[in-house]
Design an enzyme around this catalytic site. Structure first.
Site, mmCIF file in Angstrom:
data_model
loop_
_atom_site.group_PDB
_atom_site.id
_atom_site.type_symbol
_atom_site.label_atom_id
_atom_site.label_comp_id
_atom_site.label_asym_id
_atom_site.label_seq_id
_atom_site.Cartn_x
_atom_site.Cartn_y
_atom_site.Cartn_z
ATOM 1 N N TYR A 48 52.653 13.243 -32.550
ATOM 2 C CA TYR A 48 52.175 12.667 -31.287
ATOM 3 C C TYR A 48 51.704 13.750 -30.315
ATOM 4 C CZ TYR A 48 53.413 7.682 -31.506
ATOM 5 O OH TYR A 48 53.471 6.350 -31.789
ATOM 6 N N LYS A 76 60.863 12.484 -44.449
ATOM 7 C CA LYS A 76 59.942 12.436 -45.590
ATOM 8 C C LYS A 76 59.986 13.837 -46.199
ATOM 9 C CE LYS A 76 56.944 10.318 -48.209
ATOM 10 N NZ LYS A 76 57.287 9.163 -49.076
ATOM 11 N N ASP A 116 59.961 5.666 -46.398
ATOM 12 C CA ASP A 116 59.457 4.483 -47.119
ATOM 13 C C ASP A 116 60.629 3.612 -47.576
ATOM 14 O OD1 ASP A 116 60.151 6.590 -48.795
ATOM 15 O OD2 ASP A 116 58.498 6.295 -50.205
ATOM 16 N N ASP A 166 58.407 5.095 -34.194
ATOM 17 C CA ASP A 166 57.469 4.106 -33.642
ATOM 18 C C ASP A 166 57.336 2.943 -34.611
ATOM 19 O OD1 ASP A 166 55.412 3.028 -31.962
ATOM 20 O OD2 ASP A 166 53.933 3.794 -33.396
ATOM 21 N N ASP A 220 59.293 -1.115 -34.497
ATOM 22 C CA ASP A 220 58.570 -2.401 -34.506
ATOM 23 C C ASP A 220 59.083 -3.273 -35.644
ATOM 24 O OD1 ASP A 220 56.860 -1.725 -32.364
ATOM 25 O OD2 ASP A 220 55.129 -2.639 -33.351
HETATM 26 C C1 IPM Z 1 55.708 2.476 -28.258
HETATM 27 C C2 IPM Z 1 54.224 2.323 -28.212
HETATM 28 C C3 IPM Z 1 53.605 3.648 -27.774
HETATM 29 C C4 IPM Z 1 53.950 4.681 -28.840
HETATM 30 C C5 IPM Z 1 52.090 3.618 -27.500
HETATM 31 C C6 IPM Z 1 51.731 2.560 -26.479
HETATM 32 C C7 IPM Z 1 51.578 4.953 -27.058
HETATM 33 O O1 IPM Z 1 53.748 1.875 -29.444
HETATM 34 O O2 IPM Z 1 56.307 2.806 -27.216
HETATM 35 O O3 IPM Z 1 56.293 2.274 -29.327
HETATM 36 O O4 IPM Z 1 53.245 4.802 -29.848
HETATM 37 O O5 IPM Z 1 54.940 5.369 -28.650
HETATM 38 MG MG MG Z 2 55.259 1.390 -30.853
#
Ligand code: IPM
Ligand code: MG
Length: 356
Positions: free
Chosen positions: A135, A190, A222, A246, A250
């Site tokens: 990042y 990884k 993975d 990240d 999710d």
């Molecule tokens: C998160 C989001 C952010 C990230 C984006 C909006 C930059 O997806 O906070 O998970 O990738 O960290």
């Molecule tokens: Mg995110």
């Protein structure tokens, strides 16, 4: 206690309004000042993170953040895109430790796409390193390839990197968090392919020597993605780098029924924190009053606990959220037959009412 309130874009304004409503109902001595961020700030000031917004955030005890981003800004130069605001805040405030708890509330067991028995009672904590990795790694950019499969072709590149102290400090955070939970850390890497993550694994293993009471497990990313949907309850604390965190967070959100339920805290070494829902700005449903404000309301609870030293107020909010879920109130993202569908503001009002 000074709180900087940065609603941002899309559903950000709606959900932050509800969290502010809940905070005000607590009768604490909170001063809340609001500032634009993301696309909203770009419209007003020509920059997603204006000096004045950054200053407000840096001077506050905590930041309550909504969400940023909208497709309409996708063609802007990268430094002007809304996402740069959250990345800039993380970087300038040094918010290296991101806590993303995934808790499956009993009432929402049916809202997940997974079988109820897999997720009932789920309580895991993803600790994502937030200021390093690919990042933020330099160099990055576009250039003409001098080697690789197509020398002379246009190419783009980013740099994955982690320094030893960066890994050490997040590892300490994870082991300490595990001590207060079920004493188990899974470090996700990884190492079979990437130098950066072999190093990650080596450093985490060394730090672990200070925590003999905590069990450490290493897992490739993975496999971790697979195990999260196969047997999520086998995890306690997951610690990983910025990009894997990240993605996995999710994925983990779906174990709880909806990403609309997942709060997060991002802390620096001073305990200053930024609190935001784990979800994004959802421009497709913005302004419709249907967004789930619970992730933001639960983020406000984390703020009271981690940065403002108000654990009782945090407990009250969390209990109120459980109560409205028990009452059967659901925003569309967590709705199922037999429950009552409500909008963003109604959900916020119900949480306020349940505080009393
Ligand atoms: C998160 C989001 C952010 C990230 C984006 C909006 C930059 O997806 O906070 O998970 O990738 O960290
Ligand atoms: Mg995110």
């Amino acid at each position: 206690m000074k709180i900087a309130v940065l609603p941002g874009d899309g559903i950000g304004t709606e959900i932050v309004n509800e969290a502010v409503k809940v905070l005000r109902a607590l009768d604490l001595d909170l001063s809340m000042e609001q500032a634009p961020v993301g696309g909203a700030a770009y419209e007003l000031h020509g920059h997603p993170l204006p000096e004045s917004t950054l200053k407000l955030a840096m001077d506050a005890d905590a930041v309550l953040f909504g969400a940023v981003g909208d497709w309409k800004y996708d063609t802007l130069d990268r430094p002007l895109r809304p996402e740069q605001a959250i990345l800039g805040l993380r970087k300038h405030m040094g918010l290296f430790a991101n806590f993303r708890p995934a808790i499956c509330y009993e009432q929402l067991v049916g809202a997940s796409s997974l079988k109820p028995e897999l997720i009932a009672g789920l309580d895991i904590l993803i600790i994502r390193e937030l200021t390093g990795d690919i990042y933020f790694g330099q160099p990055r950019g576009r250039r003409t390839a001098v080697d690789g499969h197509f020398p002379g072709a246009e190419e783009a590149f980013d740099t994955m990197r982690y320094s030893k102290p960066e890994i050490e400090r997040i590892a300490h955070v994870a082991f300490q968090a595990a001590r207060k939970r079920r004493q188990k850390v899974t470090s996700v890497d990884k190492a079979n392919v990437l130098e950066t993550f072999q190093f990650w694994k080596d450093v985490v293993t060394k730090v672990h020597k200070d925590y003999p009471d905590v069990e450490l497990q290493h897992m490739y990313v993975d496999n971790a993605a697979m195990q999260l949907v196969k047997a999520p309850k086998a995890f306690d604390v997951i610690v990983t780098g910025n990009m894997f965190g990240d993605i996995l967070s999710d994925e983990a959100s779906m174990l709880t029924g909806s990403i609309g339920m997942l709060p997060s805290a991002s802390l620096n070494a001073k305990g200053q924190g930024l609190y935001e829902p784990s979800h994004g700005s959802a421009p497709d449903i913005a302004g419709k009053g249907v967004a789930n404000p619970l992730a933001t309301i639960l983020s406000a609870a984390m703020m009271l606990r981690f940065s403002l030293n108000q654990p009782e107020a945090a407990d009250r909010i969390e209990a109120a959220v459980q109560k409205v879920l028990a009452q059967g109130l659901r925003t569309p993202d967590i709705y199922s037959e037999g429950t009552t569908k409500v909008g963003t503001a109604q959900m916020g009002d119900a949480v306020v009412a349940a505080l009393m």
